[in-house]
Motif scaffolding. Sequence first.
Motif, mmCIF file in Angstrom:
data_model
loop_
_atom_site.group_PDB
_atom_site.id
_atom_site.type_symbol
_atom_site.label_atom_id
_atom_site.label_comp_id
_atom_site.label_asym_id
_atom_site.label_seq_id
_atom_site.Cartn_x
_atom_site.Cartn_y
_atom_site.Cartn_z
ATOM 1 N N GLY A 1 0.726 -1.300 0.028
ATOM 2 C CA GLY A 1 -0.016 -0.039 0.145
ATOM 3 C C GLY A 1 0.899 1.417 0.034
ATOM 4 O O GLY A 1 0.037 2.491 -0.205
ATOM 5 N N GLY A 2 2.124 1.280 0.064
ATOM 6 C CA GLY A 2 2.966 2.456 0.149
ATOM 7 C C GLY A 2 2.835 3.044 -1.532
ATOM 8 O O GLY A 2 2.409 2.681 -2.327
ATOM 9 N N SER B 1 -1.298 -1.971 4.404
ATOM 10 C CA SER B 1 -1.925 -3.186 4.759
ATOM 11 C C SER B 1 -0.565 -4.132 5.135
ATOM 12 O O SER B 1 0.323 -4.030 4.739
ATOM 13 C CB SER B 1 -2.679 -4.066 3.833
ATOM 14 N N CYS B 2 -0.852 -5.031 6.423
ATOM 15 C CA CYS B 2 0.070 -6.162 6.603
ATOM 16 C C CYS B 2 -0.473 -7.299 6.865
ATOM 17 O O CYS B 2 -1.603 -7.423 7.992
ATOM 18 C CB CYS B 2 0.904 -5.624 7.962
ATOM 19 N N LEU C 1 -2.939 0.506 8.417
ATOM 20 C CA LEU C 1 -2.669 1.758 8.953
ATOM 21 C C LEU C 1 -3.118 2.735 8.116
ATOM 22 O O LEU C 1 -2.634 3.000 6.799
ATOM 23 C CB LEU C 1 -1.206 1.851 9.037
ATOM 24 N N HIS C 2 -4.330 3.252 8.449
ATOM 25 C CA HIS C 2 -4.926 4.395 7.628
ATOM 26 C C HIS C 2 -4.257 5.716 7.915
ATOM 27 O O HIS C 2 -3.968 6.510 9.127
ATOM 28 C CB HIS C 2 -6.268 4.662 8.027
ATOM 29 N N MET C 3 -3.639 6.392 7.123
ATOM 30 C CA MET C 3 -2.805 7.556 6.997
ATOM 31 C C MET C 3 -3.438 8.637 6.405
ATOM 32 O O MET C 3 -3.906 8.639 4.866
ATOM 33 C CB MET C 3 -1.267 7.320 6.664
ATOM 34 N N GLN D 1 7.426 1.506 1.337
ATOM 35 C CA GLN D 1 8.113 3.268 1.079
ATOM 36 C C GLN D 1 6.601 3.950 1.048
ATOM 37 O O GLN D 1 5.927 3.626 0.239
ATOM 38 C CB GLN D 1 9.033 3.186 0.070
ATOM 39 N N VAL D 2 6.788 4.955 1.893
ATOM 40 C CA VAL D 2 5.819 5.899 1.778
ATOM 41 C C VAL D 2 6.525 7.399 1.650
ATOM 42 O O VAL D 2 7.636 7.417 2.357
ATOM 43 C CB VAL D 2 4.825 6.069 3.030
#
Length: 125
Positions: free
Chosen positions: A8-9, A21-22, A80-82, A120-121
């Motif tokens: 999802g990065g 997601s993990c 992880l919702h960012m 990576q984000v």
Amino acid sequence: QVQLVESGGGLVQPGGSLRLSCVVSGSFFGIHDMGWYRQAPGKQRELVGTITSDSRTRYTDSVKGRFTISRDNAKNTVYLHMSTLKPEDTAVYYCNADIIFRQGDAYVYSGRNYWGQGTQVTVSS
């Protein structure tokens, strides 16, 4: 063998959103607590937040109100919702998990010692 795989990065503009997601796979009884960490270039890995088996969450101050951790136990997945992303959120994001194994009549907890490979984000205009 237990594996954690993040996804999802990507590249996002400041103010944008992403959902990481993990997924945990392999042979195990269950998953206890899970966490998200990040590591920016030249910096130490830092804790972003954690989620317990009953979905109680805690966050580091810099992401409170912007990031949300959730989990789907049926899918062995943590998210992880960012949102409202900032350039300083740029980092490789890792998940980790405390895996529960059954050994005979006993349940053994690994501690949060299982890690994914990272995603990576990059937050940049």
